[in-house]
Design an enzyme around this catalytic site. Structure first.
Site, mmCIF file in Angstrom:
data_model
loop_
_atom_site.group_PDB
_atom_site.id
_atom_site.type_symbol
_atom_site.label_atom_id
_atom_site.label_comp_id
_atom_site.label_asym_id
_atom_site.label_seq_id
_atom_site.Cartn_x
_atom_site.Cartn_y
_atom_site.Cartn_z
ATOM 1 N N LYS A 22 -97.455 -34.811 -76.878
ATOM 2 C CA LYS A 22 -97.545 -35.981 -77.504
ATOM 3 C C LYS A 22 -97.554 -36.280 -78.890
ATOM 4 C CE LYS A 22 -101.737 -39.233 -77.918
ATOM 5 N NZ LYS A 22 -102.215 -38.469 -78.743
ATOM 6 N N ASN A 23 -98.656 -35.317 -79.594
ATOM 7 C CA ASN A 23 -98.754 -35.510 -80.931
ATOM 8 C C ASN A 23 -97.511 -34.999 -81.773
ATOM 9 O OD1 ASN A 23 -101.295 -36.950 -80.429
ATOM 10 N ND2 ASN A 23 -102.489 -35.357 -80.607
ATOM 11 N N ARG A 93 -102.529 -45.256 -82.665
ATOM 12 C CA ARG A 93 -102.909 -44.757 -83.927
ATOM 13 C C ARG A 93 -101.679 -44.004 -84.819
ATOM 14 N NH1 ARG A 93 -107.218 -45.177 -86.306
ATOM 15 N NH2 ARG A 93 -107.280 -43.591 -87.997
ATOM 16 N N CYS A 117 -107.554 -44.341 -79.994
ATOM 17 C CA CYS A 117 -109.008 -44.376 -79.646
ATOM 18 C C CYS A 117 -110.142 -44.420 -80.415
ATOM 19 C CB CYS A 117 -109.148 -42.850 -79.010
ATOM 20 S SG CYS A 117 -108.079 -42.691 -77.661
ATOM 21 N N ARG A 122 -112.362 -43.964 -88.512
ATOM 22 C CA ARG A 122 -111.305 -43.025 -88.615
ATOM 23 C C ARG A 122 -110.405 -43.508 -89.821
ATOM 24 N NH1 ARG A 122 -108.220 -42.505 -82.806
ATOM 25 N NH2 ARG A 122 -107.347 -40.691 -84.042
ATOM 26 N N PRO A 123 -110.938 -43.023 -90.799
ATOM 27 C CA PRO A 123 -110.374 -43.505 -92.166
ATOM 28 C C PRO A 123 -108.954 -42.925 -92.343
ATOM 29 C CG PRO A 123 -111.928 -41.577 -92.670
ATOM 30 C CD PRO A 123 -112.107 -41.875 -91.115
ATOM 31 N N ILE A 124 -108.219 -43.520 -93.248
ATOM 32 C CA ILE A 124 -106.995 -42.978 -93.493
ATOM 33 C C ILE A 124 -106.788 -42.838 -95.123
ATOM 34 C CG2 ILE A 124 -105.803 -44.258 -91.575
ATOM 35 C CD1 ILE A 124 -104.627 -46.302 -93.652
ATOM 36 N N ASP A 125 -108.047 -42.559 -95.697
ATOM 37 C CA ASP A 125 -108.017 -42.494 -97.102
ATOM 38 C C ASP A 125 -107.178 -41.278 -97.837
ATOM 39 O OD1 ASP A 125 -110.238 -40.885 -95.867
ATOM 40 O OD2 ASP A 125 -110.622 -40.115 -97.737
ATOM 41 N N GLN A 126 -107.252 -40.142 -96.893
ATOM 42 C CA GLN A 126 -106.482 -38.998 -97.430
ATOM 43 C C GLN A 126 -104.869 -39.316 -97.371
ATOM 44 O OE1 GLN A 126 -107.632 -36.296 -98.674
ATOM 45 N NE2 GLN A 126 -109.284 -37.908 -98.727
ATOM 46 N N ASP A 307 -109.667 -32.243 -78.988
ATOM 47 C CA ASP A 307 -109.151 -32.969 -77.959
ATOM 48 C C ASP A 307 -109.315 -32.250 -76.648
ATOM 49 O OD1 ASP A 307 -108.187 -34.900 -79.688
ATOM 50 O OD2 ASP A 307 -106.367 -34.145 -79.841
ATOM 51 N N ARG A 399 -101.688 -43.201 -71.889
ATOM 52 C CA ARG A 399 -101.179 -43.073 -73.290
ATOM 53 C C ARG A 399 -100.543 -41.721 -73.450
ATOM 54 N NH1 ARG A 399 -105.281 -42.821 -77.591
ATOM 55 N NH2 ARG A 399 -103.548 -41.946 -78.494
HETATM 56 N N1 EPU Z 1 -110.203 -37.886 -92.018
HETATM 57 C C1 EPU Z 1 -110.603 -38.584 -93.198
HETATM 58 N N2 EPU Z 1 -109.788 -39.209 -93.987
HETATM 59 C C2 EPU Z 1 -108.386 -39.362 -93.570
HETATM 60 C C3 EPU Z 1 -108.157 -38.888 -92.325
HETATM 61 C C4 EPU Z 1 -108.665 -38.046 -91.604
HETATM 62 O O1 EPU Z 1 -111.851 -38.482 -93.563
HETATM 63 O O2 EPU Z 1 -107.562 -39.999 -94.209
HETATM 64 C C5 EPU Z 1 -111.265 -37.242 -91.005
HETATM 65 C C6 EPU Z 1 -111.297 -38.019 -89.873
HETATM 66 O O3 EPU Z 1 -112.436 -38.917 -89.671
HETATM 67 C C7 EPU Z 1 -111.874 -36.540 -88.885
HETATM 68 C C8 EPU Z 1 -111.026 -35.558 -89.496
HETATM 69 O O4 EPU Z 1 -110.588 -36.062 -90.641
HETATM 70 O O5 EPU Z 1 -113.400 -36.518 -89.075
HETATM 71 C C9 EPU Z 1 -109.795 -35.160 -88.750
HETATM 72 O O6 EPU Z 1 -108.846 -36.407 -88.559
HETATM 73 P P1 EPU Z 1 -107.429 -35.953 -88.494
HETATM 74 O O7 EPU Z 1 -106.767 -36.945 -89.481
HETATM 75 O O8 EPU Z 1 -107.186 -34.503 -88.166
HETATM 76 O O9 EPU Z 1 -107.132 -36.879 -86.982
HETATM 77 P P2 EPU Z 1 -105.922 -37.919 -86.645
HETATM 78 O O10 EPU Z 1 -104.709 -37.288 -87.486
HETATM 79 O O11 EPU Z 1 -106.301 -39.311 -87.066
HETATM 80 C C10 EPU Z 1 -105.065 -36.482 -84.706
HETATM 81 C C11 EPU Z 1 -104.542 -36.822 -83.425
HETATM 82 C C12 EPU Z 1 -105.945 -36.784 -82.520
HETATM 83 C C13 EPU Z 1 -106.902 -35.571 -82.698
HETATM 84 C C14 EPU Z 1 -107.214 -35.361 -84.162
HETATM 85 C C15 EPU Z 1 -107.766 -34.004 -84.521
HETATM 86 C C16 EPU Z 1 -102.577 -38.127 -83.244
HETATM 87 C C17 EPU Z 1 -102.029 -39.383 -83.265
HETATM 88 N N3 EPU Z 1 -104.088 -37.774 -83.134
HETATM 89 O O12 EPU Z 1 -105.678 -37.526 -85.218
HETATM 90 O O13 EPU Z 1 -105.546 -36.939 -81.105
HETATM 91 O O14 EPU Z 1 -108.089 -35.542 -82.106
HETATM 92 O O15 EPU Z 1 -105.934 -35.249 -84.896
HETATM 93 O O16 EPU Z 1 -106.989 -32.806 -83.903
HETATM 94 O O17 EPU Z 1 -101.980 -36.991 -83.492
HETATM 95 C C18 EPU Z 1 -105.896 -37.369 -78.752
HETATM 96 O O18 EPU Z 1 -104.569 -36.890 -78.888
HETATM 97 O O19 EPU Z 1 -106.440 -37.727 -77.962
HETATM 98 C C19 EPU Z 1 -106.322 -37.445 -80.399
HETATM 99 C C20 EPU Z 1 -107.375 -38.463 -80.546
#
Ligand code: EPU
Length: 434
Positions: A22-23, A93, A117, A122-126, A307, A399
């Site tokens: 999926k991811n 997401r 979820c 769930r910030p996107i600042d990075q 996960d 999903r």
């Molecule tokens: N974070 C920040 N800033 C950012 C992005 C992330 O502070 O800009 C923090 C998050 O708050 C968290 C950590 O960094 O504490 C890791 O977040 P990451 O960005 O790695 O997560 P994501 O990309 O939003 C993906 C998967 C998730 C999985 C995480 C961690 C997708 C669509 N989602 O989320 O998958 O839990 O990586 O491996 O690829 C799932 O499949 O059930 C799922 C939630």
């Protein structure tokens, strides 16, 4: 489907095929927007997240043709930005990957804040930091994201991620694939699907190196060409079936996996007294004795995946003694514990730590899927519980798990999916799942 009804107690035997990741799919489908020509994706999982992303591309003008249920041809020759995608982008997401792909393709992007979820902030600042470093100006307001470049093309840059983020790593890789010059991203995530995205981009003519290490270098190219790419198998789907066997007992051969991606899960299950044998692209999981307690800490790859945290916590409920689970990625990923308690689990949560006192058995109860993996954990719990478990809100599970009911039934589980007439609340949940 709205709910699953599970009569627990059947051991699992036989073979199960794991679907595409999926991811990986949710990153590669948006990236296909940047390709001139037809992208054929094989081993695509049939799940609602990928359906929605394909619909988004169609709304933008792409030709999307299913060749067979797990193979799709995507032709983005005539795509353009469109507001029509907003209700879909809000519901998943991975729609944030459209920012990188649109910037790569059009030099500008227009989408919404992503859904997905809910386990805390769930910030996107990075992601934003990365796009800005590549020369985009970004404005976010009223749930909309607008990004622009000055002259239609991003420029390579050196970017250090303050947090190891799967999403930011992927988004910046996508955007940088067609930027001018060299991009170096440091402190990146190393998940298998990051390597898969790099392999996809490279097979379409990009120049991405270092995926799988903590520094990725991307030399931007002018264009990407069409081609065929097969996605890797889903690490978490495989891990979920491994925990299902650990919980319910039995012996199952899990096919179409990359055993190396499962090492962190296999090692933990072995520690708990479960037998895991690797055989080529399969693992055989057997549990015929008692489960031992264990401690688990979730971390970015190659650590134990967040996960898989709800599923392993569920198995630990049946282990002898006290186990400690520490969530190392998300702030609030224990909402499902309340549901497990309804089934007799003894779990105390304090911040990011869950302390699990093993109980002899769980008892069937009505429970809800709070999110995708929490929902999978409820299914695992239902398979080994005494009596009947009804899992509501399975739209979250669908999903990310292709035909979970069919696959489990083939292994001997007593599980059925039930649809009820839509009510406004169910309709709302369906819209917001993702
Ligand atoms: N974070 C920040 N800033 C950012 C992005 C992330 O502070 O800009 C923090 C998050 O708050 C968290 C950590 O960094 O504490 C890791 O977040 P990451 O960005 O790695 O997560 P994501 O990309 O939003 C993906 C998967 C998730 C999985 C995480 C961690 C997708 C669509 N989602 O989320 O998958 O839990 O990586 O491996 O690829 C799932 O499949 O059930 C799922 C939630």
């Amino acid at each position: 489907m709205d709910k699953y009804i599970i009569k627990g107690g059947n051991q699992l035997f036989g073979e199960v095929e794991i679907s595409g990741a999926k991811n990986a799919a949710v990153a590669i489908i948006p990236a296909a927007m940047m390709v001139d020509g037809v992208v054929r994706l094989e081993n695509l999982p049939q799940i609602s997240d990928t359906d929605k992303l394909l619909q988004i591309l169609e709304l933008m003008g792409a030709q999307v043709r299913m060749v067979n249920p797990s193979t799709v041809d995507i032709d983005c020759s005539h795509v353009s930005l469109s507001n029509k995608i907003f209700s879909l982008t809000r519901s998943i997401r991975a729609s944030y990957y459209l920012i990188g792909a649109m910037l790569g393709r059009f030099g500008k992007a227009k989408t919404t804040m992503p859904g997905g979820c809910n386990f805390g902030v769930r910030p996107i600042d990075q992601h934003v930091k990365g796009m800005k470093a590549l020369g985009a100006s970004i404005s976010i307001g009223r749930g909309l994201i607008n990004a622009e470049t000055r002259d239609g093309r991003l420029r390579g840059a050196r970017i250090y991620l303050d947090k190891v983020s799967v999403g930011a790593t992927i988004n910046i890789m996508i955007a940088a694939a067609m930027a001018e010059g060299l991009t170096v991203i440091e402190n990146v995530a190393r998940e298998p699907h990051i390597v898969d995205l790099a392999n996809f981009l490279n097979s379409m003519g990009a120049d991405v190196r270092g995926a799988g290490t903590d520094v990725i270098k991307i030399r931007g190219v002018r264009s990407l060409h069409g081609g065929t790419y097969a996605l890797i198998p889903d690490q978490i789907e495989a891990g979920t079936y491994m925990t299902a066997v650990a919980a319910a007992g039995g012996e199952v051969r899990i096919n179409n996996v990359i055993p190396r991606h499962l090492e962190c899960i296999s090692a933990k299950l072995r520690e708990m007294g479960v037998t895991v044998e690797e055989q080529g692209d399969a693992v055989i999981v057997r549990r015929d004795g008692p489960l031992e307690r264990a401690n688990v800490k979730t971390q970015p790859y190659p650590g134990f995946p967040t996960d898989m945290q709800p599923q392993i916590t569920t198995v630990l409920c049946m282990a002898q003694g006290t186990s400690v689970v520490t969530e190392g990625v998300w702030d609030n990923r224990y909402k499902y514990v309340n549901e497990l308690r309804k089934m007799g689990a003894e779990i105390t949560v304090s911040g990011k730590t869950a302390i699990i006192e093993g109980v002899n058995h769980l008892v069937g109860a009505p429970v809800a899927a709070c999110d995708l993996r929490a929902g999978a954990a409820m299914v695992v719990a239902g398979l080994c519980a005494e009596g009947t478990t009804v899992v509501e809100d399975v739209v979250y599970i669908e999903r990310g798990y292709q035909d979970i009911v069919g696959k489990l039934r083939a292994l001997g589980a007593d599980i059925v999916a039930v649809t009820e007439p839509d009510e406004p609340e169910q309709e709302r949940r369906r819209e917001n799942a993702g």
